[in-house]
Design a protein around this motif. Structure first.
Motif, PDB file in Angstrom:
ATOM      1  N   ILE A 212       0.956  -1.072   0.025  1.00 13.46           N
ATOM      2  CA  ILE A 212       0.161  -0.053   0.028  1.00 13.46           C
ATOM      3  C   ILE A 212       0.893   1.334   0.023  1.00 13.46           C
ATOM      4  O   ILE A 212       1.824   1.353   0.897  1.00 13.46           O
ATOM      5  N   ASN A 213       0.915   2.103  -1.090  1.00 15.85           N
ATOM      6  CA  ASN A 213       1.634   3.395  -0.986  1.00 15.85           C
ATOM      7  C   ASN A 213       0.676   4.405  -0.856  1.00 15.85           C
ATOM      8  O   ASN A 213      -0.264   4.575  -1.250  1.00 15.85           O
ATOM      9  N   ILE A 214       1.358   5.349   0.137  1.00 14.44           N
ATOM     10  CA  ILE A 214       0.568   6.451   0.421  1.00 14.44           C
ATOM     11  C   ILE A 214       0.746   7.717  -0.498  1.00 14.44           C
ATOM     12  O   ILE A 214       2.021   8.255  -0.568  1.00 14.44           O
ATOM     13  N   SER A 215      -0.164   8.030  -1.412  1.00 11.85           N
ATOM     14  CA  SER A 215       0.049   8.839  -2.600  1.00 11.85           C
ATOM     15  C   SER A 215      -0.513  10.586  -1.972  1.00 11.85           C
ATOM     16  O   SER A 215      -0.183  10.778  -0.715  1.00 11.85           O
ATOM     17  N   SER A 216      -1.144  11.228  -2.902  1.00  6.30           N
ATOM     18  CA  SER A 216      -1.785  12.199  -2.416  1.00  6.30           C
ATOM     19  C   SER A 216      -2.730  12.875  -3.396  1.00  6.30           C
ATOM     20  O   SER A 216      -2.382  12.456  -4.694  1.00  6.30           O
ATOM     21  N   GLY A 217      -3.885  13.524  -2.901  1.00  2.00           N
ATOM     22  CA  GLY A 217      -4.572  14.148  -3.867  1.00  2.00           C
ATOM     23  C   GLY A 217      -4.157  15.011  -4.758  1.00  2.00           C
ATOM     24  O   GLY A 217      -4.718  15.301  -6.141  1.00  2.00           O
ATOM     25  N   VAL A 218      -2.973  15.702  -4.753  1.00  2.33           N
ATOM     26  CA  VAL A 218      -2.252  16.751  -5.657  1.00  2.33           C
ATOM     27  C   VAL A 218      -1.718  15.794  -6.831  1.00  2.33           C
ATOM     28  O   VAL A 218      -1.470  16.533  -7.988  1.00  2.33           O
ATOM     29  N   GLY A 252      -0.624 -13.214  -6.130  1.00  2.00           N
ATOM     30  CA  GLY A 252      -1.649 -12.878  -5.130  1.00  2.00           C
ATOM     31  C   GLY A 252      -1.483 -11.819  -4.284  1.00  2.00           C
ATOM     32  O   GLY A 252      -2.007 -11.658  -3.357  1.00  2.00           O
ATOM     33  N   ILE A 253      -0.516 -10.869  -4.705  1.00  2.00           N
ATOM     34  CA  ILE A 253       0.060  -9.779  -3.886  1.00  2.00           C
ATOM     35  C   ILE A 253      -0.653  -8.578  -4.444  1.00  2.00           C
ATOM     36  O   ILE A 253      -0.770  -8.164  -5.707  1.00  2.00           O
ATOM     37  N   THR A 254      -1.508  -7.893  -3.865  1.00  2.00           N
ATOM     38  CA  THR A 254      -2.372  -6.652  -4.223  1.00  2.00           C
ATOM     39  C   THR A 254      -1.453  -5.492  -3.963  1.00  2.00           C
ATOM     40  O   THR A 254      -0.663  -5.252  -2.817  1.00  2.00           O
ATOM     41  N   VAL A 255      -1.485  -4.316  -4.830  1.00  2.00           N
ATOM     42  CA  VAL A 255      -0.832  -3.282  -4.866  1.00  2.00           C
ATOM     43  C   VAL A 255      -1.766  -2.148  -5.045  1.00  2.00           C
ATOM     44  O   VAL A 255      -2.108  -2.052  -6.151  1.00  2.00           O
ATOM     45  N   ASN A 256      -2.013  -1.207  -4.230  1.00  2.00           N
ATOM     46  CA  ASN A 256      -2.867  -0.111  -4.228  1.00  2.00           C
ATOM     47  C   ASN A 256      -2.097   1.201  -3.740  1.00  2.00           C
ATOM     48  O   ASN A 256      -1.179   1.431  -2.899  1.00  2.00           O
ATOM     49  N   ALA A 257      -2.672   2.391  -3.885  1.00  2.00           N
ATOM     50  CA  ALA A 257      -2.108   3.663  -3.514  1.00  2.00           C
ATOM     51  C   ALA A 257      -3.449   4.417  -2.984  1.00  2.00           C
ATOM     52  O   ALA A 257      -4.756   4.250  -3.396  1.00  2.00           O
ATOM     53  N   VAL A 258      -3.345   4.850  -1.926  1.00  2.00           N
ATOM     54  CA  VAL A 258      -4.164   5.626  -0.963  1.00  2.00           C
ATOM     55  C   VAL A 258      -3.868   7.195  -1.024  1.00  2.00           C
ATOM     56  O   VAL A 258      -2.574   7.532  -0.775  1.00  2.00           O
ATOM     57  N   ALA A 259      -4.639   7.963  -1.395  1.00  2.00           N
ATOM     58  CA  ALA A 259      -4.471   9.513  -1.478  1.00  2.00           C
ATOM     59  C   ALA A 259      -5.150  10.222  -0.472  1.00  2.00           C
ATOM     60  O   ALA A 259      -6.145  10.682  -0.695  1.00  2.00           O
ATOM     61  N   PRO A 260      -4.430  10.797   0.400  1.00  2.00           N
ATOM     62  CA  PRO A 260      -5.097  11.689   1.466  1.00  2.00           C
ATOM     63  C   PRO A 260      -5.184  13.030   0.837  1.00  2.00           C
ATOM     64  O   PRO A 260      -4.610  13.319  -0.028  1.00  2.00           O
ATOM     65  N   GLN A 317      -5.252   0.070  -8.021  1.00  2.00           N
ATOM     66  CA  GLN A 317      -6.156   1.220  -7.710  1.00  2.00           C
ATOM     67  C   GLN A 317      -5.310   2.348  -6.915  1.00  2.00           C
ATOM     68  O   GLN A 317      -4.591   2.227  -6.325  1.00  2.00           O
ATOM     69  N   TRP A 318      -5.868   3.483  -7.262  1.00  2.00           N
ATOM     70  CA  TRP A 318      -5.657   5.071  -6.873  1.00  2.00           C
ATOM     71  C   TRP A 318      -6.887   5.221  -6.087  1.00  2.00           C
ATOM     72  O   TRP A 318      -7.818   5.665  -6.646  1.00  2.00           O
ATOM     73  N   ILE A 319      -6.794   5.037  -4.793  1.00  2.00           N
ATOM     74  CA  ILE A 319      -7.961   5.473  -3.858  1.00  2.00           C
ATOM     75  C   ILE A 319      -7.963   6.569  -3.312  1.00  2.00           C
ATOM     76  O   ILE A 319      -7.167   7.263  -2.544  1.00  2.00           O
ATOM     77  N   ASP A 320      -9.117   7.495  -3.856  1.00  2.00           N
ATOM     78  CA  ASP A 320      -9.176   8.781  -3.292  1.00  2.00           C
ATOM     79  C   ASP A 320      -9.932   8.728  -2.047  1.00  2.00           C
ATOM     80  O   ASP A 320     -10.641   8.638  -1.735  1.00  2.00           O
ATOM     81  N   ALA A 321      -8.766   9.411  -1.250  1.00  2.00           N
ATOM     82  CA  ALA A 321      -9.099   9.503   0.571  1.00  2.00           C
ATOM     83  C   ALA A 321      -9.021  10.903   0.757  1.00  2.00           C
ATOM     84  O   ALA A 321      -8.454  11.446   2.114  1.00  2.00           O
TER      85      ALA A 321
END
Length: 327
Positions: A212-218, A252-260, A317-321
């Motif tokens: 899980i990668n911590i991205s950003s809304g910008v 079976g490894i999932t990879v996603n980004a969460v964007a605060p 996925q890039w998840i808009d948080a």
């Protein structure tokens, strides 16, 4: 968007900061404190020494029983038996994530760059909630940083299930004022470090694991063009996320980004908190469709979902948080 702050942060500092609160644990702790106070008052009033001793013993027994119950709840959590690493876990969103994964039952490696004391505080908070954790230090953005991190990790744990690439630094310099040194530093910490940390993680990461990668809304909207360079580093992390999901899917490894979005943390405290900053806080809150500034818990809960079995069918996925700040 958590990078919207006045000064650059240290390597161990994620774009945001804060802690989770366990209401049940707080309530039980308060009850224990009242029991201790009752025992002390009895002694001060000259009551029977045996009664005071009994009261103190009952209080200690109560605390032990509460700790045992908390430990049992953690051991039965949905991440029980899993090992997680959170980079930049000593403060910010990283700390919130580390505490949440610890409460869900994972053994948590809390990484820090230079602030060992803050990492130890996070470890202690996890342990108070009945979880297990350890701190590891490695300053990111330097040659050999990824190898140093994993060398420290290997001294405490055998294998990994959850990797959260959270550590990052921000900038307050606009495009015209950004020099090569700052550009290189931002990319070294925010993009290069997670790339090679993840590369070296693969020999340790078990099949069915989570990244899980911590991205950003910008990275998806030019809402803060003055921090363009920071946004570019997060854009690189987003590309990394999408492509890596295809590389690791067969395992079976999932990879996603969460964007605060903008999150109320100690990093942002200088311009978000206090009566003198009310206008800035109201402006930040107005950016969200929900009309408030985000909390560390808001982001940690999203990460916890992705880390748990519930998130098994979500990858790339890039998840808009951001609380709807980009809506």
């Amino acid at each position: 968007m958590g990078a919207m702050k006045k000064t650059a942060t240290r390597t161990e500092t994620s774009p945001e900061t804060g802690t989770d609160t366990d209401t049940t644990a707080d309530t039980e702790t308060a009850a224990g404190m009242r029991a201790d106070a009752d025992a002390d008052m009895g002694r001060d009033a000259g009551t029977d020494a045996g009664s005071s001793t009994d009261a103190g013993a009952r209080a200690r027994t109560g605390r032990a029983e509460r700790a045992a119950r908390a430990g049992a709840a953690v051991s039965a959590g949905r991440l029980a038996g899993k090992t997680a690493l959170v980079t930049g876990g000593s403060r910010g969103i990283g700390r919130g994530i580390a505490e949440r994964l610890g409460r869900d039952g994972a053994l948590v490696a809390v990484h820090y760059g230079t602030n060992e004391a803050a990492a130890k505080e996070t470890v202690a908070a996890i342990e108070r909630s009945g979880g297990s954790a350890f701190a590891i230090g490695a300053e990111l953005g330097r040659p050999g940083d990824a190898r140093a991190l994993w060398s420290a990790f290997d001294a405490h744990a055998d294998g990994l299930d959850i990797l959260v690439n959270n550590a990052g630094i921000g900038t307050s310099r606009p495009f015209a004022d950004t020099d090569e040194a700052e550009f290189d530093r931002l990319f070294a910490v925010n993009a290069k470090a997670p790339y090679f940390i993840t590369q070296l993680a693969l020999e340790r990461l078990r099949d069915g694991g989570r990244i899980i990668n911590i991205s950003s809304g910008v990275s998806h909207a030019a809402v803060l063009p003055d921090i363009m360079t920071y946004a570019m580093t997060k854009g690189a992390l987003d590309v990394f996320t999408r492509n890596l999901s295809k590389v690791l899917g067969p395992r079976g490894i999932t990879v996603n980004a969460v964007a605060p979005g903008i999150v109320d943390t100690d990093v942002n405290a200088a311009w978000l908190r206090g009566e003198e900053n009310r206008e800035a806080r109201e402006g930040a809150a107005a950016m969200s469709a929900l009309g408030r500034v985000g909390t560390v818990e808001d982001i940690a809960d999203v990460v916890a979902f992705l880390a748990a079995p519930d998130g098994r069918w979500v990858t790339g996925q890039w998840i808009d948080a951001t609380g709807g700040s980009l809506a």
